[in-house]
Design a protein around this motif. Sequence first.
Motif, PDB file in Angstrom:
ATOM      1  N   CYS A  83       0.846  -1.202   0.000  1.00 19.81           N
ATOM      2  CA  CYS A  83       0.000   0.000   0.000  1.00 19.81           C
ATOM      3  C   CYS A  83       0.881   1.251   0.000  1.00 19.81           C
ATOM      4  CB  CYS A  83      -0.895  -0.020   1.240  1.00 19.81           C
ATOM      5  SG  CYS A  83      -1.775   1.515   1.529  1.00 19.81           S
ATOM      6  N   ALA A  84       0.565   2.197  -0.901  1.00 18.99           N
ATOM      7  CA  ALA A  84       1.369   3.420  -1.018  1.00 18.99           C
ATOM      8  C   ALA A  84       1.206   4.322   0.194  1.00 18.99           C
ATOM      9  CB  ALA A  84       0.958   4.174  -2.273  1.00 18.99           C
ATOM     10  N   LEU A  85       0.181   4.074   1.012  1.00 18.10           N
ATOM     11  CA  LEU A  85      -0.044   4.951   2.166  1.00 18.10           C
ATOM     12  C   LEU A  85       0.564   4.374   3.444  1.00 18.10           C
ATOM     13  CD1 LEU A  85      -3.695   6.110   1.426  1.00 18.10           C
ATOM     14  CD2 LEU A  85      -1.631   7.456   1.225  1.00 18.10           C
ATOM     15  N   CYS A  86       0.129   3.157   3.836  1.00 20.16           N
ATOM     16  CA  CYS A  86       0.647   2.602   5.103  1.00 20.16           C
ATOM     17  C   CYS A  86       1.956   1.834   4.891  1.00 20.16           C
ATOM     18  CB  CYS A  86      -0.396   1.705   5.762  1.00 20.16           C
ATOM     19  SG  CYS A  86      -0.756   0.207   4.816  1.00 20.16           S
ATOM     20  N   GLU A  87       2.211   1.442   3.666  1.00 21.35           N
ATOM     21  CA  GLU A  87       3.422   0.692   3.308  1.00 21.35           C
ATOM     22  C   GLU A  87       3.572  -0.598   4.113  1.00 21.35           C
ATOM     23  OE1 GLU A  87       6.493   3.595   3.708  1.00 21.35           O
ATOM     24  OE2 GLU A  87       5.883   4.687   1.914  1.00 21.35           O
ATOM     25  N   LYS A  88       2.439  -1.127   4.586  1.00 19.44           N
ATOM     26  CA  LYS A  88       2.484  -2.376   5.365  1.00 19.44           C
ATOM     27  C   LYS A  88       1.632  -3.456   4.688  1.00 19.44           C
ATOM     28  CE  LYS A  88       3.046   0.020   9.739  1.00 19.44           C
ATOM     29  NZ  LYS A  88       2.236   0.742  10.712  1.00 19.44           N
ATOM     30  N   SER A  89       0.370  -3.129   4.424  1.00 19.13           N
ATOM     31  CA  SER A  89      -0.537  -4.141   3.877  1.00 19.13           C
ATOM     32  C   SER A  89      -0.403  -4.228   2.358  1.00 19.13           C
ATOM     33  CB  SER A  89      -1.986  -3.779   4.214  1.00 19.13           C
ATOM     34  OG  SER A  89      -2.097  -3.583   5.588  1.00 19.13           O
ATOM     35  N   ARG A  90      -0.994  -5.279   1.820  1.00 22.52           N
ATOM     36  CA  ARG A  90      -0.951  -5.485   0.375  1.00 22.52           C
ATOM     37  C   ARG A  90      -1.955  -4.541  -0.305  1.00 22.52           C
ATOM     38  NH1 ARG A  90      -3.369  -9.128  -3.382  1.00 22.52           N
ATOM     39  NH2 ARG A  90      -4.815  -9.828  -1.784  1.00 22.52           N
ATOM     40  N   ALA A  91      -1.487  -3.872  -1.348  1.00 19.13           N
ATOM     41  CA  ALA A  91      -2.402  -2.981  -2.098  1.00 19.13           C
ATOM     42  C   ALA A  91      -3.396  -3.836  -2.876  1.00 19.13           C
ATOM     43  CB  ALA A  91      -1.601  -2.116  -3.056  1.00 19.13           C
ATOM     44  N   ILE A  92      -4.671  -3.473  -2.786  1.00 21.03           N
ATOM     45  CA  ILE A  92      -5.654  -4.270  -3.535  1.00 21.03           C
ATOM     46  C   ILE A  92      -6.457  -3.426  -4.524  1.00 21.03           C
ATOM     47  CG2 ILE A  92      -5.922  -6.054  -1.746  1.00 21.03           C
ATOM     48  CD1 ILE A  92      -8.747  -4.630  -1.336  1.00 21.03           C
ATOM     49  N   LEU A  93      -6.254  -2.138  -4.536  1.00 19.40           N
ATOM     50  CA  LEU A  93      -6.981  -1.310  -5.504  1.00 19.40           C
ATOM     51  C   LEU A  93      -6.140  -0.103  -5.903  1.00 19.40           C
ATOM     52  CD1 LEU A  93      -8.350   1.494  -4.029  1.00 19.40           C
ATOM     53  CD2 LEU A  93      -9.493  -0.307  -2.784  1.00 19.40           C
ATOM     54  N   LYS A  94      -6.484   0.426  -7.064  1.00 15.53           N
ATOM     55  CA  LYS A  94      -5.817   1.635  -7.529  1.00 15.53           C
ATOM     56  C   LYS A  94      -6.824   2.770  -7.447  1.00 15.53           C
ATOM     57  CE  LYS A  94      -3.176   3.323 -11.430  1.00 15.53           C
ATOM     58  NZ  LYS A  94      -2.677   3.015 -12.753  1.00 15.53           N
ATOM     59  N   ARG A  95      -6.515   3.772  -6.682  1.00 12.45           N
ATOM     60  CA  ARG A  95      -7.484   4.872  -6.503  1.00 12.45           C
ATOM     61  C   ARG A  95      -7.648   5.657  -7.795  1.00 12.45           C
ATOM     62  NH1 ARG A  95      -7.494   9.249  -1.903  1.00 12.45           N
ATOM     63  NH2 ARG A  95      -9.658   9.378  -2.543  1.00 12.45           N
ATOM     64  N   PRO A  96      -8.869   5.745  -8.322  1.00 18.57           N
ATOM     65  CA  PRO A  96      -9.059   6.529  -9.540  1.00 18.57           C
ATOM     66  C   PRO A  96      -8.655   8.000  -9.354  1.00 18.57           C
ATOM     67  CG  PRO A  96     -10.990   5.180  -9.104  1.00 18.57           C
ATOM     68  CD  PRO A  96     -10.107   5.067  -7.902  1.00 18.57           C
ATOM     69  N   LYS A  97      -8.830   8.499  -8.151  1.00 21.90           N
ATOM     70  CA  LYS A  97      -8.593   9.925  -7.929  1.00 21.90           C
ATOM     71  C   LYS A  97      -7.109  10.278  -7.908  1.00 21.90           C
ATOM     72  CE  LYS A  97     -10.338  13.377  -4.670  1.00 21.90           C
ATOM     73  NZ  LYS A  97     -11.134  13.475  -3.443  1.00 21.90           N
ATOM     74  N   THR A  98      -6.286   9.436  -7.315  1.00 21.80           N
ATOM     75  CA  THR A  98      -4.863   9.774  -7.182  1.00 21.80           C
ATOM     76  C   THR A  98      -3.949   8.832  -7.959  1.00 21.80           C
ATOM     77  OG1 THR A  98      -4.656   8.378  -5.228  1.00 21.80           O
ATOM     78  CG2 THR A  98      -5.207  10.680  -4.840  1.00 21.80           C
ATOM     79  N   GLY A  99      -4.489   7.699  -8.381  1.00 23.32           N
ATOM     80  CA  GLY A  99      -3.666   6.719  -9.086  1.00 23.32           C
ATOM     81  C   GLY A  99      -2.830   5.871  -8.144  1.00 23.32           C
ATOM     82  N   GLN A 100      -2.939   6.117  -6.849  1.00 24.94           N
ATOM     83  CA  GLN A 100      -2.132   5.344  -5.888  1.00 24.94           C
ATOM     84  C   GLN A 100      -2.709   3.949  -5.687  1.00 24.94           C
ATOM     85  OE1 GLN A 100      -2.413   8.151  -2.605  1.00 24.94           O
ATOM     86  NE2 GLN A 100      -0.215   8.506  -2.721  1.00 24.94           N
ATOM     87  N   GLN A 101      -1.808   2.996  -5.472  1.00 24.33           N
ATOM     88  CA  GLN A 101      -2.256   1.633  -5.177  1.00 24.33           C
ATOM     89  C   GLN A 101      -2.257   1.476  -3.659  1.00 24.33           C
ATOM     90  OE1 GLN A 101      -0.337  -1.326  -7.689  1.00 24.33           O
ATOM     91  NE2 GLN A 101       0.198   0.309  -9.105  1.00 24.33           N
TER      92      GLN A 101
END
Lengths: 356, 474
Positions: free
Chosen positions: A6-24
């Motif tokens: 995850c681009a935010l918490c950097e701990k859990s597995r990213a499961i979606l890509k935010r349409p608004k920011t493009g972040q996973q």
Amino acid sequence: MAPKLCALCEKSRAILKRPKTGQQICKECFFYVFETEVHNTITQAQLFKPGDRVAIGASGGKDSTVLAYVMKTLNERYDYGIHLYLLSIDEGITGYRDDSLETVKRNQQQYSMPLKILSYNDLYGWTMDAVVAQIGKKNNCTFCGVFRRQALDRGAAVLNVDHIVTGHNADDIAETVLMNIMRGDIARLGRCTSICTQGEDTIKRSKPFKYTYEKEIVMYAYFKKLDYFSTECIYSPDAYRGHARAFLKDLEAARPSAIIDIIHSGEAFAVKEEVKAAQKAQQTCKRCGYMSSNELCKACSLLEGLERGVAAVGITDRARKKMDAEGPAPEGLRTIPYFQMPAGPGPSTTIQIDTS
Amino acid sequence: MSCGTAAEIQNAQGESVLMTKKPKYDRSNVCVKCKENTGNIVIRHVVYCKSCFDPFVKHRFKKGLEPFINISGQKKAVLKPWGNLTIGFSGGLGSTVLLDLITRCYYSSEEVDEKKGNNPRNDGIWKKVTVCYVEVSEVYSKMPGRTAEVRQFIQDSYPTFEFVPVRLSNAFDKRWWERISGGPLTKSDFAMRLDPDLAFKLLDDSSSTPLESLQAYFRSLPTQTAVHSSIQTLIRVLLLHIARSKNSSHLLLGTSLTSLAISLISGISQGGGYNIREEAQEDWTPSLTSGDGKERAVRLVRPLRDVGVKECGTYAWWRGLKVLGKAKWPGGRQSIGGLTKEFILGLEKGYPSTVSTITRTCAKLVSKDELVGICSICQRPVQGGLDTWKSQISIRSLAEVTPARLAQDPPSNSLISLLCYSCQGTLTSRSSKTISTAESEVMVTLPVWTQAKLVDRERMKGEIQDFLIDGGNE
């Protein structure tokens, strides 16, 4: 290959890509940023104060269902101290609204919020099925849109609330900005990006999902497993708006920031003062007391046309002239009851709530 | 078996079995102007004959130009620009019609007033006219250059006008910049990284040629939309600099009503609402003062903004004008500009008044917020509070949620504060399909005018360095 974090918490597995920011990002961070962004929108615009009675315009669709859920969550989490109600309008569209209202009734139970349903039939003496039977499918959205706006205000007056929140999302607002430019509707263009609108004679309305992407609302409902109704209205052939919506979807596919960029554009410009000065002053409808740009408000005008069998009166000048030539409205014509603003909020006010 | 034309499809009695076509006009097919001739063209529900159409276009053209010639903005009988004229020529329909109208209205003996004799305007309002063509083929490896063809066309058709060719790579050419503006640049290049912070730095090694810099710049852009917007921006700013170097008071572009409606909607869709007025017309003041010490604005006017593409096409056809055609940029359909063009042209068929409504609506708008500067790339106004607005509407890092983080300024080596919202989006906004961030690690050289701005800021910082605490991080 290791799972993307995850681009935010950097701990859990990213499961979606935010349409608004493009972040996973991961699911929990998505819930957190989704809700916090709505909270930021609410607090930045100072939408509520403790004790406010707030009606959520509920259709049973994804936007209003998520709005009801998020409003309840944020009210509890951040202690807004507001009283929430569900307010639904039954347009009288068999096979569409009756089904979606069932969803609203379930939401009422799930979120423990009082619900009030007002129908076009009760307010105007016409269901949309009857309107369409008279005028056909073309232009019926004009009737529905005009009637719904009044109906929400009248419902809010019945509930004695001082604020209506609606589930209009960023895509809706971007689409409206484009539509108003293309139609030359300068008055609406000037106010369509405002998060909150309130006139002297109208109940305060706001859009907490103003910056929330439609796709993210669907994602939120999906991951939270929220119960919503997802069918398009059976009478929605508004070709022009349909073009605008399809165009916006294309823009979003080319560059997802297009939606927020259009809203940013809409917020960055204003109507010239000299143009504003030339616009019609708002007045009160002489027949029903609702705000109006003319002697008769649009709803009364449309209703009179329906009652007198000249349904196109609110759509074309020719029909208006034809009806005027037939003389004034006959006595005994059914009219909309006189509108009165809520007397003022207070816990002592008693209202009749649907509990079925 | 032949499908046959509509006329051939008949029943046994020889009558057409097809529905009669809907007339192209609403009420009458007689010209609305002379009320005598049968009309030849319908323009947004109004019928004109061929002989009335020509004065109609000329009237629209003059109405879109003459009120903006005198810089004071006051209506005067005498049109008196302070400088020369530069015309941006793309080879397309609009700029071809523009060149013809400029010549006919101001540089030919055609305009003779029967009562007053020869019109003084025939001597030319502007002393000197420069036609500038910007070559964009360098961006695309397989696109052939057209400068020679355009040069030949201008020399043959408009021999009294000076032809100035410019290459898009001139935007990265220091020698060109020093010749055009006289502004000093450092020996090394300023370059930026296309990440959300848009960090810039002075490169240690900057041996790239202007062409290499241009190609690296375009390769790094995140979307097709960004490529197309950047080409348009570079063309416009190059033209403005050429206009200034030619001592021109006016830069004219052949943007038609239809093209203007497309650029307005496209600009709005890319966050350019704050600059909506500039999209139609702008007064550009160079950041460097001219030789006589006075800041003189170049006025960019689009005189065909009331003449639709259909009228331009008809005008060119009836006048027998040769249209070279505008170079088509690859990947147009995936860009916001390309999608907008497709949308507006499609809409115009069913709703012919749409383009005019769009431009008229946008003409009623003004910028709302405070202006804080001029964008270092596109040279248009920058509104204040962009960073705060962005942080408020979307959370990109968990640290951002704190009020202290929201109020924080971007780092001093960031271009963010020097760019408008639209240019920030062009450089950083990614497509939904972009996954890789490898390209964003590359440093790309900045256009020369952006470098000049940074040199200016570095020089200013040097002057006040002794009074800054902790390096003076803004």
